[in-house]
Design a protein around this motif. Structure first.
Motif, short mmCIF file in Angstrom:
data_model
loop_
_atom_site.label_atom_id
_atom_site.label_comp_id
_atom_site.label_asym_id
_atom_site.label_seq_id
_atom_site.Cartn_x
_atom_site.Cartn_y
_atom_site.Cartn_z
N THR A 187 9.20 4.15 -17.92
CA THR A 187 8.86 4.51 -19.30
C THR A 187 10.02 4.21 -20.24
O THR A 187 9.82 3.71 -21.36
N VAL A 188 11.23 4.50 -19.78
CA VAL A 188 12.41 4.24 -20.60
C VAL A 188 12.50 2.76 -20.95
O VAL A 188 12.77 2.38 -22.09
N TYR A 189 12.24 1.90 -19.95
CA TYR A 189 12.28 0.46 -20.19
C TYR A 189 11.11 0.02 -21.07
O TYR A 189 11.26 -0.84 -21.96
N THR A 190 9.92 0.58 -20.83
CA THR A 190 8.73 0.18 -21.57
C THR A 190 8.83 0.53 -23.05
O THR A 190 8.50 -0.28 -23.93
N VAL A 191 9.29 1.76 -23.32
CA VAL A 191 9.37 2.22 -24.70
C VAL A 191 10.51 1.53 -25.45
O VAL A 191 10.50 1.45 -26.67
N GLY A 192 11.48 1.01 -24.72
CA GLY A 192 12.59 0.32 -25.36
C GLY A 192 13.83 1.17 -25.53
O GLY A 192 14.75 0.80 -26.26
N VAL A 235 0.71 3.81 -21.30
CA VAL A 235 -0.54 3.15 -21.69
C VAL A 235 -0.57 2.90 -23.19
O VAL A 235 -1.03 1.84 -23.65
N ILE A 236 -0.05 3.87 -23.96
CA ILE A 236 0.00 3.69 -25.41
C ILE A 236 0.98 2.59 -25.80
O ILE A 236 0.70 1.75 -26.66
N ALA A 237 2.15 2.58 -25.15
CA ALA A 237 3.17 1.57 -25.47
C ALA A 237 2.82 0.20 -24.93
O ALA A 237 3.17 -0.82 -25.52
N PHE A 238 2.12 0.19 -23.79
CA PHE A 238 1.77 -1.07 -23.14
C PHE A 238 0.35 -0.94 -22.59
O PHE A 238 0.15 -0.42 -21.49
N PRO A 239 -0.67 -1.37 -23.34
CA PRO A 239 -2.07 -1.16 -22.94
C PRO A 239 -2.42 -1.67 -21.56
O PRO A 239 -3.34 -1.14 -20.92
N GLY A 240 -1.73 -2.68 -21.07
CA GLY A 240 -2.04 -3.21 -19.74
C GLY A 240 -1.28 -2.55 -18.62
O GLY A 240 -1.18 -3.11 -17.52
N PHE A 241 -0.77 -1.35 -18.87
CA PHE A 241 0.08 -0.67 -17.89
C PHE A 241 -0.66 -0.40 -16.58
O PHE A 241 -0.10 -0.54 -15.49
#
Length: 329
Positions: free
Chosen positions: A278-283, A10-16
């Motif tokens: 999460t691994v993909y979202t955070v980069g 949610v922090i990395a991608f607010p629309g999660f």
């Protein structure tokens, strides 16, 4: 752990956590996690019952590859690949073959008496070769909308793969928790000899759990293959047995047999799939995912170890008198 992963996303991608509706279908990161994690959850359900009997099944990935190869070869050999009858026949044959493979694992474990890890390792090793023989070493690509729908289709706005996983979970929960079957499985896992002397047919239960696990693997393999619209004997279900075992362990099922939790397995599967997302979202590089999984396995095994349990018990016993004194004062 699951909550922490969700917060990070949610922090990395607010629309999660947002879910949208397009053409009557649900879309969003949560839906993607459920859809992508459905095959692993299905296998983990079967793996839970196997581990509850103090066993393990390393052949589920190979069974996935075999079922996908069988289904695609039948569809390609048909004159009408897009026919529902053709797809139903292909799915039925793949499932029957998987049931035979499950019976084979059960035979080696319960009748011959081979250790489960060795018995299923045989099929794990040979299964990929069998799938390669079926596909003749090629990647079989199929063009069949009914078959593709199994992996990427929707029903009532929900991905079909998620609905299949939900049905299997509900059936397994009802059969093991609303009947005596679950108690008998736990009895066999805790003490096979004592349960046998008490009149429990351990051999029949072992046949049942290994066959059910193979059935789950076949269904998961069909979903994976249908989602790719191709049978890849080398990569379909590769290492999925490790993810399934990890989900079961995270869920609190004892590797020593006996105690198990299907709800815990569900949460464990969500943790693993959310971790991958999460691994993909955070980069972070996807290669590092295996490192995170290894760390989780290590932590869970340490928490379940007898030494850790004994240390926690000693700490509680020392803490209890202090708490009692403070309460009394």
């Amino acid at each position: 752990m699951l909550v922490v992963l969700v917060v990070i996303n949610v922090i990395a991608f607010p629309g999660f956590l947002s879910i949208t509706v397009k053409d009557g279908h649900l879309f969003g990161s949560i839906i993607d996690i459920l859809r992508n994690g459905a095959p692993m959850l299905i296998i983990a359900i079967g793996m839970t019952l196997v581990i509850a009997t103090r066993g393990i099944d390393l052949s589920v990935g190979a069974v996935c590859a075999i079922s996908g190869a069988v289904a695609c070869s039948i569809i390609l050999g048909s004159s009408d690949p897009g026919s529902i009858t053709t797809v139903a026949t292909a799915v039925a044959v793949a499932v029957v073959i998987a049931l035979v493979l499950g019976l084979w694992n059960g035979f080696l474990v319960s009748v011959i008496g081979i250790q489960p890890i060795i018995a299923t390792l045989v099929l794990m090793t040979a299964g990929r070769g069998i799938a390669m023989l079926i596909t003749e070493g090629q990647i079989l690509t199929v063009n069949s909308p009914p078959f593709k729908a199994i992996g990427s289709g929707f029903a009532l706005g929900v991905p079909i793969a998620v609905l299949i996983a939900a049905v299997i979970f509900a059936v397994a929960a009802l059969l093991t928790r609303r009947t005596a079957l679950g108690m008998l499985i736990e009895a066999v896992g805790i003490n096979p000899e004592a349960s046998r002397q008490a009149g429990v047919r351990a051999r029949g239960l072992l046949f049942a759990v290994y066959t059910f696990c193979a059935l789950c693997a076949a269904i998961a393999g069909l979903i994976l293959t249908a989602n790719q619209t191709a049978a890849d004997a080398n990569n379909t279900g590769l290492f999925i047995e490790l993810d399934a075992i990890l989900a079961v362990v995270i869920g609190g099922t004892s590797l020593a047999g006996g105690r198990y939790s299907l709800v815990g397995t569900l949460v464990g599967a969500l943790v693993i799939q959310t971790l991958v997302t999460t691994v993909y979202t955070v980069g972070i590089s996807p290669i590092v995912t295996m490192v995170f999984k290894a760390a989780v396995v290590t932590a869970v095994c340490l928490l379940q170890s007898p030494a850790t349990t004994a240390a926690i018990g000693r700490w509680r016993r020392r803490l209890a008198p202090r708490v009692a004194v403070e309460v009394a004062s």
